[in-house]
Design an enzyme around this catalytic site. Structure first.
Site, PDB file in Angstrom:
ATOM      1  N   GLY A  62       0.939  -1.313  -0.104  1.00 22.35           N
ATOM      2  CA  GLY A  62       0.115   0.209   0.084  1.00 22.35           C
ATOM      3  C   GLY A  62       0.908   1.272  -0.110  1.00 22.35           C
TER       4      GLY A  62
ATOM      5  N   GLY B 173       0.427   5.853   0.635  1.00 19.15           N
ATOM      6  CA  GLY B 173      -0.471   6.993   0.896  1.00 19.15           C
ATOM      7  C   GLY B 173       0.162   8.287   1.009  1.00 19.15           C
ATOM      8  N   GLY B 174      -0.496   9.393   1.607  1.00 18.00           N
ATOM      9  CA  GLY B 174       0.183  10.513   1.911  1.00 18.00           C
ATOM     10  C   GLY B 174       1.588  10.436   2.792  1.00 18.00           C
TER      11      GLY B 174
ATOM     12  CB  VAL C  19       2.278   0.168   3.972  1.00 18.36           C
ATOM     13  CG1 VAL C  19       2.085  -0.863   4.991  1.00 18.36           C
ATOM     14  CG2 VAL C  19       1.845   1.549   4.250  1.00 18.36           C
TER      15      VAL C  19
ATOM     16  CE  LYS D 249       1.091   4.106   7.675  1.00 20.27           C
ATOM     17  NZ  LYS D 249       0.436   4.091   6.283  1.00 20.27           N
TER      18      LYS D 249
ATOM     19  CG  ASP E 274      -6.547  11.264   5.276  1.00 20.09           C
ATOM     20  OD1 ASP E 274      -7.662  11.662   4.456  1.00 20.09           O
ATOM     21  OD2 ASP E 274      -5.649  10.592   4.876  1.00 20.09           O
TER      22      ASP E 274
END
Length: 866
Positions: free
Chosen positions: A516, A518-519, A523, A537, A632
């Site tokens: 994964g 994201g911002g 990950v 992460k 978020d």
């Protein structure tokens, strides 16, 4: 006139002299009552006007102990007792005089009385709600039983801040037990011998309505409430099944029970804590409690190094040759400890203690030996729990409660150790002089010399190791990672396990398997040496803050434990590296499952996901010591395990952003479609910002598509029999939240459902989701429900809210902009913000400080200005 007024007085004294006559509402001094004197009425001498309550010299359970009691007649339940710590026999008496109420034993010795009063007593009243009141000649109140609660409050009664309920020892012994419910200005707390084991604010069914200071607790026909501002503001509320008679009672078992009486039976509304293993003395001292709230907890014997005690109170004792020290009294001090006779018995893995969740460690960043030494010199300390990763030391003091068998315990959970005496009787612990021994002369000479030699050898070894370590770090060019700022991280309260960067490189096979992004970064899947699967992460662009600042925030996140929040297992802060180690969620994020091409998520599973997410947010907003605003909430941050258990991730991480990222928070996070309107103005960011985002996620759960995805409007309007929905336009694009609002106005809920469900959902189920979602996405934050209320609505315990259409009109503006072809061009969202701000005459929020989004948000910041 004089002779006429004399008659009632004569008759009153005649009535008093007759045994077995009960009075209604009032009695007047002088008056006496005993169980023996009113034996024909089972000790009852006074009834309320409506007959709902009675006052009696009552013996619970047919025992020989009698108490002046107020009793609910229909259920025969005692709601108040006067002489609870000084029971009398059947011939003991209650006496009403002009000075007040008093109780004496069979020999006439006083055992209880009301405090001194400001004027003479004219009458004793038992009113319609069960309050026993002493009145003056002007019918003014001199004293009320409601002001001196025992273990119960009823409708019409107030438990004031600073006061408490005290449990009875047993159901037939009204003397004070060990459990208390104490009311503070913000919460209701259960304690056992001064140690907290439950808080009302922890319960998902208890939702917070305001940040006002609570003044008292009350129970009414429909709820249990903490109220402020003279009862005009609800601070915390628990909704109940409507009933004419409700009570809240601290049971002898240690549970706080709310129940209603209907017909001829009691109906239990709630009993907290729901997990009986969380009750401190459920299995006696050191008794092992197994199970959970859903599996009927049982007392499963003792830890392996203990055996069942033969004493009346049960519990466990250590195996030979150990014995437990006796608790010291207030006259003892630390200098009286005979530490040479002490040892510590390990409880074993998978065991925890009730107070760990509610107490702070007495020391951080210490080793096990230091923690035990600290306990050894404190005579009230009877054991410790120690967390290796953070060096946190918890003391168990005054009296030992039950031990909880925790099958979900992790390798980083604290380990327990019980203080014990070795080859000595317990009395030796309190009388060290009795344990003195004579040492041989050779021992007196050799022991100091041996100790000095060992210390010298140890110092030499440590010096060599430090030199080798320093040389290695110079070679690797990593001396900066040993800065004082990093070492200080070990002393930050509650810090989770600290990993070396090299450990995580090995665990992730050099960050091979990306699962994964994201911002905050990417990950990766990892496997620790103990075979635990984790998600690692890598935080990117974390800013220039020091390692200690970073670790301080991680300590806050790491100490948050909830079934619907992804657990932080550890971290790495070495050099420029910032990594977080989370539990692994094998079904990935909600967006992949909901919007992907895999098997469809059934409606019940969608409900489970919605409830789990709501419960996690409710805990962040009101169940933590510090309010945490997620900032978020979106499907990418809702992770799934087997059986679609939902857990929120990335909570609290916004505070780790660099200032550059903070100013680009709304675009950097990729959360277009979930941002509340207040992000675009100078309005304060609050927990209601998360509520808005959650409402948008609910709509996506209904439709199975992103709210901002491009969908031809005719696909959604083929089934309509009326005019075209306002959510569509000539461009053929539809903004789903606006379409949901249109369908809500027309009560056409089934047209909103994911077509893949093929009719496997009812209109009522969809209506619940849509109405809750529209309540959440209202433009005015004050109109949005809090997350505890949302949990109640989804569960069905709270009536569905009705959204305010005026506060939803802004969706029409967004819907019109959404249909513009320029939406697909870069920079369109920025232009829309400008138009939106200008149309609403709000100043532009040029920089969004993400630190506002974490915890530490004051009530003033949350509530205004607008």
């Amino acid at each position: 006139m004089g002779s006429f007024s004399f008659v009632p007085v004569v008759f009153f004294f005649l009535f008093v002299a007759v045994s077995g006559i009960s009075f209604t509402e009032f009695v007047y001094p002088p008056f006496s009552a005993s169980h023996y004197g009113f034996i024909d009425m089972a000790g009852t001498f006074l009834s309320s006007r409506n007959g709902t309550f009675k006052a009696a010299m009552f013996n619970p359970g047919g025992q020989s102990s009698f108490y002046l009691s107020i009793i609910h007649v229909a259920s025969n339940t005692v709601i108040w007792a006067a002489n609870r710590d000084a029971a009398i026999s059947s011939s003991g008496e209650m006496n009403l005089t002009v000075k007040g109420l008093g109780i004496s034993d069979a020999d006439g010795n006083p055992v209880w009385s009301t405090p001194p009063l400001k004027s003479s007593v004219h009458a004793l009243l038992l009113n319609e709600v069960g309050n026993l009141i002493l009145l003056d000649q002007f019918n003014g109140s001199l004293w009320e039983s409601f002001h001196y609660p025992t273990d119960t409050i009823v409708i019409g009664q107030q438990l004031s801040v600073g006061s408490f309920l005290n449990s009875s020892s047993t159901s037939s012994n009204f003397s004070r037990g060990d459990y208390k419910l104490i009311l503070s200005s913000s919460d209701a707390v259960l304690q056992w011998r001064g140690q907290t084991y439950w808080k009302l604010s922890m319960e998902t069914l208890a939702y917070k309505n305001s940040n006002y200071i609570a003044e008292y607790m009350a129970v009414n026909r429909t709820g249990l409430q903490l109220l402020g501002r003279n009862g005009t503001v609800i601070v915390i509320q628990v909704l109940l099944t409507p009933s004419d008679f409700q009570i809240a009672q601290l049971d002898p078992s240690g549970k706080f029970i709310v129940k209603s009486f209907s017909g001829s039976k009691w109906n239990q509304e709630f009993a907290w804590p729901t997990d009986s293993c969380r009750i401190p003395f459920f299995c006696g001292s050191i008794g092992l409690c197994s199970g959970s709230a859903s599996t009927n907890p049982t007392c499963s014997s003792c830890p392996s190094t203990f055996h069942v005690s033969s004493e009346d109170n049960g519990g466990c004792l250590p195996n030979s040759p150990y014995s437990l020290p006796l608790a010291c009294n207030s006259s003892n001090n630390s200098s009286q400890q005979n530490s040479s006779a002490l040892s510590y018995i390990k409880l074993g893995n998978g065991m925890t203690y009730f107070s760990i969740l509610f107490s702070e460690p007495v020391k951080y960043g210490v080793n096990m030996s230091t923690c035990q030494e600290l306990c050894s010199v404190i005579c009230t300390c009877l054991g410790v729990f120690y967390q290796n990763s953070s060096g946190s030391c918890y003391l168990l003091e005054d009296e030992l409660g039950s031990i909880i068998s925790n099958s979900n315990a992790g390798v980083d959970d604290p380990l327990g150790y019980i203080k014990a005496l070795v080859g000595s009787s317990p009395t030796d612990f309190n009388n060290p002089s009795s344990g003195k021994r004579k040492f041989p002369l050779a021992a007196l000479v050799l022991l100091p010399f041996t100790g000095f030699s060992l210390l010298a050898a140890l110092a030499f070894l440590l010096r060599g190791r430090r030199r080798q370590s320093k040389e290695k770090e110079i070679k690797l060019g990593r001396m900066d990672s040993r800065s004082s700022g990093e070492m200080d991280a070990f002393y930050i309260p509650g810090l989770p396990k600290r990993f070396d960067f090299e450990e995580l490189e090995v665990a992730t096979d050099n960050f091979k398997t990306l699962i994964g992004s994201g911002g905050f970064g990417a990950v990766y899947k990892g496997i620790l040496p103990d075979k635990t699967v984790v998600a690692v992460k890598k935080i990117t662009n974390v800013g220039v803050q020091g390692k200690k600042d970073f670790c301080t925030e991680i300590a806050v996140i790491g100490n948050i434990h909830h079934a619907n929040l992804v657990r932080l297992k550890g971290f790495c802060a070495k050099g420029r590296h910032r990594l977080l180690v989370y539990e692994y969620m094998n079904r990935g994020s909600l967006d992949r499952t909901l919007f992907g091409s895999g098997p469809v998520i059934e409606w019940q599973e969608r409900l489970d996901i919605a409830l789990g997410t709501a419960r996690g947010l409710a805990y962040l907003h009101s169940g933590c010591d510090q309010k945490i605003i997620h900032c978020d909430v979106k499907p990418e941050n809702i992770l799934l395990q087997d059986h679609f258990q939902a857990k929120l991730s990335d909570f609290g991480l916004s505070k780790l952003l660099s200032p550059e990222q903070s100013s680009l928070f709304t675009t950097m996070r990729g959360t277009r479609g979930y941002l509340a309107p207040e992000w675009l103005t100078n309005s304060a960011i609050s927990e209601k910002t998360d509520v808005y985002s959650f409402g948008m996620v609910l709509l996506e759960l209904v439709s199975g598509r992103k709210n901002t995805s491009r969908l031809q409007s005719h696909n959604l309007n083929d089934s309509s029999s009326g005019g075209q929905s306002s959510s569509s336009s000539g461009s053929g694009l539809v903004y789903f939240p606006l379409f949901a609002l249109d369908m809500h106005e027309q009560a056409r809920y089934l047209e909103l459902v994911d077509p893949r469900l093929e009719g496997r959902v009812t209109r009522e189920e969809v209506e619940k989701f849509v109405r809750v979602a529209l309540c959440c996405v209202q433009e005015e934050p004050a109109l949005r429900p809090n997350m505890n209320a949302i949990v109640g609505m989804l569960e069905g315990g709270i009536p569905l809210g009705q959204p305010d259409f005026d506060s939803l009109n802004f969706l029409r503006f967004i819907g019109r902009r959404f249909t513009e072809a320029s939406m697909i061009e870069e920079g369109t969202e920025r232009n829309d913000r400008v138009r939106y701000q200008e149309s609403n005459s709000f100043p532009t929020r040029t920089t969004i400080d993400s630190r506002t989004c974490f915890s530490y948000v004051s009530s003033q910041e949350v509530s205004g200005p607008r």
